[in-house]
Design a protein around this motif. Structure first.
Motif, mmCIF file in Angstrom:
data_model
loop_
_atom_site.group_PDB
_atom_site.id
_atom_site.type_symbol
_atom_site.label_atom_id
_atom_site.label_comp_id
_atom_site.label_asym_id
_atom_site.label_seq_id
_atom_site.Cartn_x
_atom_site.Cartn_y
_atom_site.Cartn_z
ATOM 1 N N PHE A 66 -64.338 14.156 8.178
ATOM 2 C CA PHE A 66 -63.043 14.234 8.700
ATOM 3 C C PHE A 66 -62.940 15.602 9.327
ATOM 4 O O PHE A 66 -63.241 16.841 8.794
ATOM 5 C CB PHE A 66 -62.118 13.919 7.640
ATOM 6 N N THR A 67 -61.887 15.625 10.246
ATOM 7 C CA THR A 67 -61.513 16.810 10.838
ATOM 8 C C THR A 67 -59.938 16.660 11.255
ATOM 9 O O THR A 67 -59.541 15.887 11.793
ATOM 10 C CB THR A 67 -62.236 17.085 12.228
ATOM 11 N N ILE A 68 -59.401 17.709 10.717
ATOM 12 C CA ILE A 68 -58.030 17.838 10.948
ATOM 13 C C ILE A 68 -57.463 18.424 12.017
ATOM 14 O O ILE A 68 -58.312 19.611 12.298
ATOM 15 C CB ILE A 68 -57.139 18.123 9.556
ATOM 16 N N SER A 69 -56.509 18.250 12.917
ATOM 17 C CA SER A 69 -56.327 19.239 13.885
ATOM 18 C C SER A 69 -54.857 19.131 14.401
ATOM 19 O O SER A 69 -54.287 17.922 13.709
ATOM 20 C CB SER A 69 -57.109 18.849 15.285
ATOM 21 N N SER A 73 -48.117 21.278 21.420
ATOM 22 C CA SER A 73 -47.285 20.885 22.484
ATOM 23 C C SER A 73 -46.939 19.684 22.726
ATOM 24 O O SER A 73 -45.889 19.165 23.240
ATOM 25 C CB SER A 73 -48.217 21.262 23.805
ATOM 26 N N LYS A 74 -47.582 18.724 21.683
ATOM 27 C CA LYS A 74 -47.176 17.207 21.523
ATOM 28 C C LYS A 74 -46.446 16.857 20.226
ATOM 29 O O LYS A 74 -46.013 15.818 19.826
ATOM 30 C CB LYS A 74 -48.423 16.320 21.577
ATOM 31 N N ASN A 75 -46.399 18.225 19.543
ATOM 32 C CA ASN A 75 -45.902 17.791 18.040
ATOM 33 C C ASN A 75 -46.482 16.811 17.403
ATOM 34 O O ASN A 75 -45.883 16.066 16.440
ATOM 35 C CB ASN A 75 -44.467 17.715 17.991
ATOM 36 N N THR A 76 -48.053 16.724 17.205
ATOM 37 C CA THR A 76 -48.636 16.016 16.655
ATOM 38 C C THR A 76 -50.079 16.453 16.040
ATOM 39 O O THR A 76 -50.418 17.528 16.446
ATOM 40 C CB THR A 76 -48.961 15.117 18.037
ATOM 41 N N ALA A 77 -50.033 15.816 15.132
ATOM 42 C CA ALA A 77 -51.295 16.191 14.344
ATOM 43 C C ALA A 77 -52.169 15.131 14.123
ATOM 44 O O ALA A 77 -51.923 13.749 14.450
ATOM 45 C CB ALA A 77 -50.905 16.377 12.750
ATOM 46 N N TYR A 78 -53.501 15.449 13.935
ATOM 47 C CA TYR A 78 -54.472 14.068 13.855
ATOM 48 C C TYR A 78 -55.430 14.307 12.818
ATOM 49 O O TYR A 78 -55.725 15.579 12.039
ATOM 50 C CB TYR A 78 -55.181 14.449 15.046
ATOM 51 N N LEU A 79 -55.958 13.086 12.429
ATOM 52 C CA LEU A 79 -57.194 13.247 11.292
ATOM 53 C C LEU A 79 -58.239 12.376 12.076
ATOM 54 O O LEU A 79 -57.991 11.288 11.942
ATOM 55 C CB LEU A 79 -56.799 12.609 10.010
#
Length: 126
Positions: A66-69, A73-79
């Motif tokens: 898994f990688t978190i990021s 600029s989009k106020n968005t987090a990802y997994l």
């Protein structure tokens, strides 16, 4: 503060999924971000957290897969979840904490995050 996680679904073992967490009512730059999951028969457990581009923590069970990021600029987090296993099945939640820490396993605890969004279901099954 509102958080909305999305991107869950049904996949086969070995496949990948990318979860997104869109935040509103806050400037994500100043927040620690956490991903947690509730797996069947267990409580909610920490998966990963990110304080800035340098401080990130992963649960042992997902390290290397898994990688978190984040995209401020989009106020968005990802997994980004790769090589998924059946034991990754669960409801995944994103959470934030203003000026929160993310430097060790100690920081990857749900009590350290005050704002939570509704979860998104991830099912890994053949």
């Amino acid at each position: 503060v509102q958080l909305q996680a999305s991107g869950g679904g049904l996949v086969e073992p070995g496949e990948s999924l990318r979860l997104s967490c869109v935040a509103s009512g806050l400037t994500l730059d100043y927040f620690a971000i956490g991903w947690f999951r509730r797996v069947p028969g267990k409580g909610r457990e920490g998966v990963s957290c990110l304080r800035n581009d340098e401080n990130e923590v992963y649960a042992d069970s997902v390290k290397g897969r898994f990688t978190i990021s984040r995209d401020n600029s989009k106020n968005t987090a990802y997994l980004q979840m790769s090589r998924l296993k059946p034991e990754d099945t669960g409801i995944y939640y994103c959470a934030t904490e203003p000026f929160g820490n993310c430097g060790s396993d100690y920081d990857l605890r749900e009590g350290n995050f005050r704002s939570w969004g509704p979860g998104t279901q991830v099912t890994v099954s053949s």
